[in-house]
Enzyme design. Structure first.
Site, PDB file in Angstrom:
ATOM      1  N   CYS A  91       0.825  -1.204   0.000  1.00  0.00           N
ATOM      2  CA  CYS A  91       0.000   0.000   0.000  1.00  0.00           C
ATOM      3  C   CYS A  91       0.873   1.275   0.000  1.00  0.00           C
ATOM      4  O   CYS A  91       1.503   1.578  -1.011  1.00  0.00           O
ATOM      5  CB  CYS A  91      -0.989  -0.053   1.151  1.00  0.00           C
ATOM      6  SG  CYS A  91      -2.425   0.998   0.869  1.00  0.00           S
ATOM      7  N   HIS A 184      -3.368  -4.963   1.827  1.00  0.00           N
ATOM      8  CA  HIS A 184      -2.689  -5.201   3.119  1.00  0.00           C
ATOM      9  C   HIS A 184      -2.620  -6.699   3.417  1.00  0.00           C
ATOM     10  O   HIS A 184      -3.484  -7.206   4.150  1.00  0.00           O
ATOM     11  CB  HIS A 184      -3.448  -4.483   4.239  1.00  0.00           C
ATOM     12  CG  HIS A 184      -3.209  -3.017   4.275  1.00  0.00           C
ATOM     13  ND1 HIS A 184      -2.303  -2.433   5.127  1.00  0.00           N
ATOM     14  CD2 HIS A 184      -3.742  -2.014   3.544  1.00  0.00           C
ATOM     15  CE1 HIS A 184      -2.293  -1.117   4.933  1.00  0.00           C
ATOM     16  NE2 HIS A 184      -3.166  -0.837   3.978  1.00  0.00           N
ATOM     17  N   GLU A 186      -0.890  -8.241   5.433  1.00  0.00           N
ATOM     18  CA  GLU A 186      -0.608  -8.516   6.858  1.00  0.00           C
ATOM     19  C   GLU A 186      -1.881  -8.529   7.699  1.00  0.00           C
ATOM     20  O   GLU A 186      -1.846  -8.914   8.860  1.00  0.00           O
ATOM     21  CB  GLU A 186       0.393  -7.481   7.401  1.00  0.00           C
ATOM     22  CG  GLU A 186      -0.172  -6.109   7.734  1.00  0.00           C
ATOM     23  CD  GLU A 186      -0.472  -5.217   6.519  1.00  0.00           C
ATOM     24  OE1 GLU A 186      -0.389  -5.707   5.369  1.00  0.00           O
ATOM     25  OE2 GLU A 186      -0.819  -4.042   6.729  1.00  0.00           O
TER      26      GLU A 186
HETATM   27  N1  GLN Z   1      -3.493   6.449   1.021  1.00  0.00           N
HETATM   28  C1  GLN Z   1      -2.253   6.124   1.677  1.00  0.00           C
HETATM   29  C2  GLN Z   1      -1.113   6.919   1.067  1.00  0.00           C
HETATM   30  O1  GLN Z   1      -1.313   7.637   0.154  1.00  0.00           O
HETATM   31  C3  GLN Z   1      -1.956   4.648   1.621  1.00  0.00           C
HETATM   32  C4  GLN Z   1      -2.984   3.892   2.413  1.00  0.00           C
HETATM   33  C5  GLN Z   1      -2.475   2.655   3.057  1.00  0.00           C
HETATM   34  O2  GLN Z   1      -1.270   2.389   3.139  1.00  0.00           O
HETATM   35  N2  GLN Z   1      -3.395   1.881   3.575  1.00  0.00           N
HETATM   36  O3  GLN Z   1      -0.023   6.810   1.512  1.00  0.00           O
END
Ligand code: GLN
Length: 199
Positions: A91, A184, A186
């Site tokens: 992410c 995610h 994890e």
């Molecule tokens: N929207 C977040 C970002 O721009 C990422 C979201 C996440 O890691 N769950 O960093």
């Protein structure tokens, strides 16, 4: 699927640094330890010494970028990644590796190690969070994936292998020793994404 401290586990005995300046480091540490890895939090440059692998967790990429700066981690982490240390980026972590970020904050930095273009928060407000069952190349059973304000991968370079998609958009990619997910992995008890790396 990895469960318990079995020495046949691919992650058993691996020394994995989980970047822990902001965001979701704790569940990665717990998951890696549950399959026998020696995992520790990376907060300062000395924490990068001796790692067999790295995890760049989710969180807020703008804040992580700033904290990496504050903690003098851009250099040591960038060198480890450039040296080919296997790295799982999830992410916000994927955003931090991407060589092009759309809708980023102008001052946010990236390691530029993954040849993709990502759009921050690209799934839009109305679907801030969602779950999906993914068919992942090389894995049998579908993988339940949790997306939280996830980036959309808008372009992948020729050296990037797409391992899973949602609605035709890549959500799990591999480029050499790097595996990056928009979701995610994890946040479940399924360790198969972590096991995709040859730590
Ligand atoms: N929207 C977040 C970002 O721009 C990422 C979201 C996440 O890691 N769950 O960093």
């Amino acid at each position: 699927m990895g469960t318990g401290l079995d020495t046949t586990e691919p992650l058993a005995g691996r020394k994995i640094g989980v970047v822990a300046v902001q965001g979701a480091a704790t569940p990665h540490l717990a998951m890696l330890r549950s399959v026998g890895a020696t995992a520790w939090a990376v907060r300062v440059p000395a924490d990068v010494d001796g790692v067999d692998g790295l995890v760049l967790p989710g969180g807020e990429s703008t804040t992580i970028s700033m904290m990496l700066e504050r903690n003098d981690l851009w250099g040591p982490l960038g060198e480890a990644i450039a040296d080919g240390v296997p790295t799982l980026a999830t992410c916000a972590g994927m955003i931090l590796l991407a060589n092009e970020v759309v809708d980023g904050r102008p001052d946010q930095r990236s390691f530029g190690a993954l040849d993709v273009t990502v759009r921050r928060n690209g799934y839009g407000r109305q679907v801030d969070s969602f779950e999906a069952d993914l068919d992942v190349t090389g894995l049998g059973e579908p993988l339940r994936a949790v997306f939280i304000r996830a980036p959309v991968v808008e372009r992948v370079g020729p050296d990037v292998e797409v391992l899973a998609e949602v609605d035709g958009g890549p959500v799990l990619c591999r480029q050499g020793p790097i595996v990056a997910s928009a979701f995610h992995p994890e946040l479940s008890d399924d360790t198969r994404v972590h096991e995709l790396l040859s730590w």
